[in-house]
Design a protein around this motif. Structure first.
Motif, mmCIF file in Angstrom:
data_model
loop_
_atom_site.group_PDB
_atom_site.id
_atom_site.type_symbol
_atom_site.label_atom_id
_atom_site.label_comp_id
_atom_site.label_asym_id
_atom_site.label_seq_id
_atom_site.Cartn_x
_atom_site.Cartn_y
_atom_site.Cartn_z
ATOM 1 N N CYS A 1 40.261 36.767 54.593
ATOM 2 C CA CYS A 1 40.514 36.747 52.821
ATOM 3 C C CYS A 1 39.191 37.836 52.387
ATOM 4 C CB CYS A 1 40.369 35.282 52.450
ATOM 5 S SG CYS A 1 41.803 34.723 52.319
ATOM 6 N N PHE A 2 37.974 38.080 53.198
ATOM 7 C CA PHE A 2 37.474 39.131 52.816
ATOM 8 C C PHE A 2 37.723 39.952 53.585
ATOM 9 C CE2 PHE A 2 34.631 35.011 51.269
ATOM 10 C CZ PHE A 2 34.889 35.862 49.973
ATOM 11 N N LEU B 1 39.805 45.825 53.051
ATOM 12 C CA LEU B 1 41.024 46.188 53.222
ATOM 13 C C LEU B 1 41.591 46.940 52.113
ATOM 14 C CD1 LEU B 1 41.510 45.225 57.656
ATOM 15 C CD2 LEU B 1 39.917 47.500 56.263
ATOM 16 N N LYS B 2 42.187 46.492 51.664
ATOM 17 C CA LYS B 2 42.977 46.944 50.803
ATOM 18 C C LYS B 2 43.016 47.621 49.676
ATOM 19 C CE LYS B 2 46.615 43.583 52.883
ATOM 20 N NZ LYS B 2 47.876 42.479 52.649
ATOM 21 N N THR B 3 41.475 47.031 49.254
ATOM 22 C CA THR B 3 40.797 47.347 48.162
ATOM 23 C C THR B 3 40.305 49.024 48.242
ATOM 24 O OG1 THR B 3 40.810 45.426 47.434
ATOM 25 C CG2 THR B 3 39.352 47.278 46.587
ATOM 26 N N VAL B 4 39.803 49.520 49.326
ATOM 27 C CA VAL B 4 39.647 50.932 49.694
ATOM 28 C C VAL B 4 40.449 51.123 50.268
ATOM 29 C CG1 VAL B 4 37.977 51.747 51.709
ATOM 30 C CG2 VAL B 4 36.916 49.815 50.491
ATOM 31 N N THR B 5 41.934 51.135 51.212
ATOM 32 C CA THR B 5 42.640 51.850 51.188
ATOM 33 C C THR B 5 43.549 52.492 49.564
ATOM 34 O OG1 THR B 5 43.115 50.669 53.019
ATOM 35 C CG2 THR B 5 44.811 51.873 52.460
ATOM 36 N N GLY B 6 43.448 51.144 48.449
ATOM 37 C CA GLY B 6 43.902 51.492 47.655
ATOM 38 C C GLY B 6 43.592 52.800 46.466
ATOM 39 N N GLY C 1 43.011 50.306 43.603
ATOM 40 C CA GLY C 1 42.131 49.539 43.574
ATOM 41 C C GLY C 1 42.916 47.970 43.607
ATOM 42 N N GLY C 2 42.884 48.341 41.498
ATOM 43 C CA GLY C 2 43.488 47.326 41.003
ATOM 44 C C GLY C 2 44.627 46.095 41.963
ATOM 45 N N LEU C 3 45.684 47.569 42.403
ATOM 46 C CA LEU C 3 46.664 46.998 43.315
ATOM 47 C C LEU C 3 46.274 46.477 44.491
ATOM 48 C CD1 LEU C 3 49.245 49.835 42.394
ATOM 49 C CD2 LEU C 3 49.673 47.172 42.007
ATOM 50 N N GLY C 4 46.010 47.164 45.034
ATOM 51 C CA GLY C 4 44.786 46.685 47.023
ATOM 52 C C GLY C 4 44.251 45.412 46.795
ATOM 53 N N PHE C 5 43.407 45.031 45.298
ATOM 54 C CA PHE C 5 42.671 43.819 45.078
ATOM 55 C C PHE C 5 43.963 42.943 44.719
ATOM 56 C CE2 PHE C 5 40.932 40.990 41.969
ATOM 57 C CZ PHE C 5 40.091 40.302 42.884
ATOM 58 N N GLY C 6 44.779 43.306 44.083
ATOM 59 C CA GLY C 6 46.063 42.285 43.704
ATOM 60 C C GLY C 6 46.643 41.568 44.762
ATOM 61 N N MET C 7 46.764 42.656 45.861
ATOM 62 C CA MET C 7 47.631 41.874 47.106
ATOM 63 C C MET C 7 46.799 41.213 47.996
ATOM 64 S SD MET C 7 49.653 46.011 47.516
ATOM 65 C CE MET C 7 49.751 45.294 49.109
ATOM 66 N N ALA C 8 45.537 41.307 48.198
ATOM 67 C CA ALA C 8 44.854 40.708 48.569
ATOM 68 C C ALA C 8 44.045 39.342 47.915
ATOM 69 C CB ALA C 8 43.657 41.333 48.605
#
Length: 81
Positions: free
Chosen positions: A16-17, A22-27, A51-58
């Motif tokens: 999860c971490f 990965l998703k936050t940095v990519t976003g 970044g918010g979308l990446g965090f939400g998806m993760a």
């Protein structure tokens, strides 16, 4: 030694971490590229949205992964000692 169930939970938790990073940095990167190339100037709001979308998806993926693992276990009664 840890039990296999505990190890599987720890592996999912650490995944999860990794997924979050990965998703936050990519976003953030995609948002900053969108803001720089398509909006003709450096704007910060696309980066924050990415970044918010990446965090939400993760978060959603982590929640699903941990819930499927925890809900697949057989419930045990709570015993107060």
């Amino acid at each position: 030694m840890s039990t296999p169930e505990r190890r599987d939970f720890e592996e999912r938790y650490s995944a999860c971490f990794t997924d979050f990073a990965l998703k936050t940095v990519t976003g953030l990167l995609i948002g900053s590229m969108f803001g720089g190339f398509f909006l003709r100037g450096y704007r910060r709001w696309p980066m924050y949205i990415g970044g918010g979308l990446g965090f939400g998806m993760a978060y959603s993926n982590c929640e699903d992964s941990l819930n499927t693992f925890l809900l697949s276990k057989e419930p045990r009664p709570c015993v107060i000692k």
